[in-house]
Enzyme design. Structure first.
Site, mmCIF file in Angstrom:
data_model
loop_
_atom_site.group_PDB
_atom_site.id
_atom_site.type_symbol
_atom_site.label_atom_id
_atom_site.label_comp_id
_atom_site.label_asym_id
_atom_site.label_seq_id
_atom_site.Cartn_x
_atom_site.Cartn_y
_atom_site.Cartn_z
ATOM 1 N N LYS A 22 0.537 -1.143 0.004
ATOM 2 C CA LYS A 22 0.109 -0.086 0.347
ATOM 3 C C LYS A 22 1.470 1.048 -0.029
ATOM 4 O O LYS A 22 0.858 1.471 -0.744
ATOM 5 C CB LYS A 22 -0.520 0.117 1.587
ATOM 6 C CG LYS A 22 -1.383 1.576 1.598
ATOM 7 C CD LYS A 22 -2.467 1.179 2.823
ATOM 8 C CE LYS A 22 -1.438 1.519 3.913
ATOM 9 N NZ LYS A 22 -0.897 2.931 4.147
ATOM 10 N N ASN A 23 1.738 1.344 1.273
ATOM 11 C CA ASN A 23 2.467 2.820 0.943
ATOM 12 C C ASN A 23 3.203 2.400 -0.496
ATOM 13 O O ASN A 23 4.393 3.906 -0.168
ATOM 14 C CB ASN A 23 3.618 2.420 1.988
ATOM 15 C CG ASN A 23 2.486 2.625 3.749
ATOM 16 O OD1 ASN A 23 1.474 2.952 3.473
ATOM 17 N ND2 ASN A 23 3.546 2.678 4.592
ATOM 18 N N ARG A 93 -4.847 10.513 4.619
ATOM 19 C CA ARG A 93 -4.327 11.459 5.039
ATOM 20 C C ARG A 93 -3.242 11.575 4.409
ATOM 21 O O ARG A 93 -2.933 12.552 3.566
ATOM 22 C CB ARG A 93 -3.662 11.585 6.376
ATOM 23 C CG ARG A 93 -4.191 11.772 7.693
ATOM 24 C CD ARG A 93 -3.020 11.775 8.958
ATOM 25 N NE ARG A 93 -2.875 13.303 8.685
ATOM 26 C CZ ARG A 93 -1.561 13.799 8.477
ATOM 27 N NH1 ARG A 93 -0.994 12.037 7.584
ATOM 28 N NH2 ARG A 93 -0.683 14.290 8.902
ATOM 29 N N CYS A 117 -4.751 12.801 14.544
ATOM 30 C CA CYS A 117 -5.569 11.411 13.195
ATOM 31 C C CYS A 117 -5.333 10.354 14.368
ATOM 32 O O CYS A 117 -4.480 10.487 15.672
ATOM 33 C CB CYS A 117 -4.788 10.631 12.153
ATOM 34 S SG CYS A 117 -3.136 10.028 12.233
ATOM 35 N N ARG A 122 0.482 13.958 14.311
ATOM 36 C CA ARG A 122 0.782 14.243 12.367
ATOM 37 C C ARG A 122 0.836 15.377 11.193
ATOM 38 O O ARG A 122 -0.284 14.696 10.422
ATOM 39 C CB ARG A 122 0.292 13.009 11.874
ATOM 40 C CG ARG A 122 0.745 11.252 12.386
ATOM 41 C CD ARG A 122 0.093 10.534 11.625
ATOM 42 N NE ARG A 122 0.603 10.075 10.455
ATOM 43 C CZ ARG A 122 0.229 8.823 9.974
ATOM 44 N NH1 ARG A 122 -0.809 7.982 10.091
ATOM 45 N NH2 ARG A 122 1.081 8.478 8.634
ATOM 46 N N ASP A 306 5.474 0.134 12.360
ATOM 47 C CA ASP A 306 4.149 0.181 11.223
ATOM 48 C C ASP A 306 4.164 -1.460 12.178
ATOM 49 O O ASP A 306 2.812 -2.400 11.701
ATOM 50 C CB ASP A 306 3.510 -0.011 10.017
ATOM 51 C CG ASP A 306 3.460 0.985 9.694
ATOM 52 O OD1 ASP A 306 2.860 2.065 10.180
ATOM 53 O OD2 ASP A 306 3.304 1.805 8.694
ATOM 54 N N VAL A 328 8.261 6.691 16.928
ATOM 55 C CA VAL A 328 7.797 7.524 15.591
ATOM 56 C C VAL A 328 6.899 8.452 15.903
ATOM 57 O O VAL A 328 6.707 9.777 15.437
ATOM 58 C CB VAL A 328 7.925 6.728 14.749
ATOM 59 C CG1 VAL A 328 7.971 7.529 13.468
ATOM 60 C CG2 VAL A 328 9.137 5.903 14.599
ATOM 61 N N ARG A 398 -7.813 -0.866 5.570
ATOM 62 C CA ARG A 398 -7.474 0.079 4.661
ATOM 63 C C ARG A 398 -5.900 -0.274 4.112
ATOM 64 O O ARG A 398 -5.603 0.203 3.542
ATOM 65 C CB ARG A 398 -7.032 1.062 5.837
ATOM 66 C CG ARG A 398 -9.149 1.539 5.740
ATOM 67 C CD ARG A 398 -8.119 3.335 6.480
ATOM 68 N NE ARG A 398 -6.961 3.716 6.148
ATOM 69 C CZ ARG A 398 -5.709 4.133 6.935
ATOM 70 N NH1 ARG A 398 -5.923 3.985 8.531
ATOM 71 N NH2 ARG A 398 -4.375 4.738 6.649
#
Ligand code: UD1
Length: 420
Positions: A22-23, A93, A117, A122, A306, A328, A398
């Site tokens: 996805k990223n 976002r 969020c 963020r 993540d 992070v 998502r």
């Protein structure tokens, strides 16, 4: 609205295919704005965030065509409305990734304010500072950010802190600048590399002088291209945790082990047996009770934020005490309260979580608060005694393609049902 119902206690065994990342898909789709010709993208995961990006491009005037071989052709030459609407930005976002390419190609962009969020405030101040330094005129009101420029200029910009989408946005913004742009303290995530490789194979001139400095020499145009998206290291890591947490044996296919190095190191430290090949990683946790491990999240090549929630779930039923430090994001422990409902022993102190391994988790009714937090609840549900019900699973959709199908194929018992 739907929920997942998990009957816990099954050991997982078997093989699972990794989907596209996805990223990596999101910035590559946004970068199609830079092209005069159509671009075909393959191996895009079937995920809500990917459809949101396609909807965003389409709402601005891009033509999207689904090809027979599961590719998607995007023709962004017809963009006539460079605006990222609130309804889309609020659900994702990463919509802010269109800012850089819109400015580079059309000289203007109107982006709904992304706001806060669930995993922290963020902000996008680094993206905006970089674009401003390149000559963008930026104004804001309570709803929108307006960006305009005659011509973006090559510049030298140092990110105050490493930002993945910030790096991607500024790389895309500088593609057509006259001269050389230097970006310091850039993200090195494999998904950033996938974007750079895609743009370079389309005629861009992007290089790194050292690990964290990116140099972009401006070019006049980008060429028509096809691209297959990199596999999703976070999805792969999550299925390996599913194997580990159930004392099972799981092989994830379609992923290069180099993408998972910091994750593989942690599994080894915990006592799991890991085997790797050119495009697979396999975990065997059938023969040993895993020892809890300490984790400190960092930008790549460190341990990914993540994967923090998934390893938290694993540590809750591993032997001994452990500490997880989240460096992070400042508010990425929302899964803790839900895991505690399932019997986990976790205490929080600022950005650190202290975990005492327990013998068992117990199924409960829990609520997903963000994408990776929801993955940790699914993982906990796989071992929780009896039944776990997870609500607000739109977060899971998502970022995980067919999660219950993939896990059920490995021997889990998960059902998705509507909430009436
Ligand atoms: C990306 C990933 C997300 C991952 C994160 C960190 C995508 C679509 N999402 O998110 O899955 O969890 O990287 O690996 O790729 N920051 C600022 N100002 C800015 C930008 C960032 O203060 O302008 C801060 C953030 O609040 C955070 C840190 O920098 O504390 C890193 O965030 P960043 O790397 O930008 O995350 P994203 O790119 O949004």
């Amino acid at each position: 609205m739907e929920r997942l119902i998990i009957k816990g206690g099954n050991q997982l065994h078997g093989e699972v295919e990794c989907s596209g990342a996805k990223n990596a898909g999101l910035p590559i789709l946004a970068s199609t704005i830079l092209f005069d010709d159509p671009v075909s993208v393959f191996n895009l995961p079937h995920l809500k965030d990917i459809s949101t990006m396609l909807e965003l491009l389409n709402s601005m005037g891009s033509m999207i065509r689904f090809e027979e071989d599961d590719g998607i052709e995007i023709d962004s030459s017809s963009i006539n409305n460079p605006e990222a609407r609130y309804e889309l930005v609020k659900t994702m976002r990463a919509s802010v990734l269109v800012m850089g390419p819109l400015l580079a190609k059309y000289g203007k962009a109107k982006i709904s304010q992304p706001g806060g969020c669930n995993i922290g405030t963020r902000p996008i101040d680094f993206h905006l500072a970089g674009l401003q330094q390149m000559g963008a005129n930026i104004t804001t009101d309570s709803k929108f950010i307006y960006l305009e420029t005659e011509n973006l200029k090559a510049t030298h910009f140092k990110f105050p802190k490493i930002s993945v989408t910030g790096t991607e946005n500024l790389i895309m913004a500088s593609i057509f600048c006259d001269g050389t742009t230097t970006l310091e303290n850039c993200a090195r995530e494999p998904e950033v590399e996938d974007l750079i490789n895609f743009l370079n194979s389309s005629g861009a001139k992007i290089s790194r002088t050292d690990d964290s400095t990116v140099i972009i020499e401006g070019v006049g145009t980008l060429n028509r291209n096809n691209w297959s998206i990199l596999p999703d290291r976070i999805e792969a890591g999550t299925y390996l945790v599913a194997g580990a947490i159930t004392n099972g044996h799981v092989k994830v296919n379609g992923i290069q082990p180099t993408l998972l190095e910091p994750i593989i190191e942690k599994f080894k430290e915990m006592g799991a047996v890991i085997s790797t090949g050119k495009d697979f990683v396999e975990i065997d946790a059938t023969l040993t009770d895993l020892k809890a491990c300490n984790i400190s999240t960092e930008p790549f090549p460190g341990f990914p934020t993540d994967m923090q929630a998934q390893f938290m779930a694993l540590n809750t039923i591993s032997k001994g005490e452990s500490t997880i430090v989240e460096n992070v994001f400042e508010n990425r422990f929302q899964h803790v309260v839900e895991l505690k409902k399932m019997g986990a022993d976790i205490s929080l102190n600022g950005s650190s979580a202290m975990i005492n391994g327990v013998a068992n988790l117990v199924g409960s009714s829990v609520t997903a608060s963000d994408l990776r937090a929801s993955a940790s609840l699914v993982l906990a549900g796989l071992v929780g005694k009896n039944r776990t019900e997870i609500e607000d699973i739109f977060h899971i959709d998502r970022g995980y393609e067919c999660i219950e199908e993939k896990l059920n194929k490995l021997g889990a018992e998960i059902v998705r049902e509507p909430i009436v």
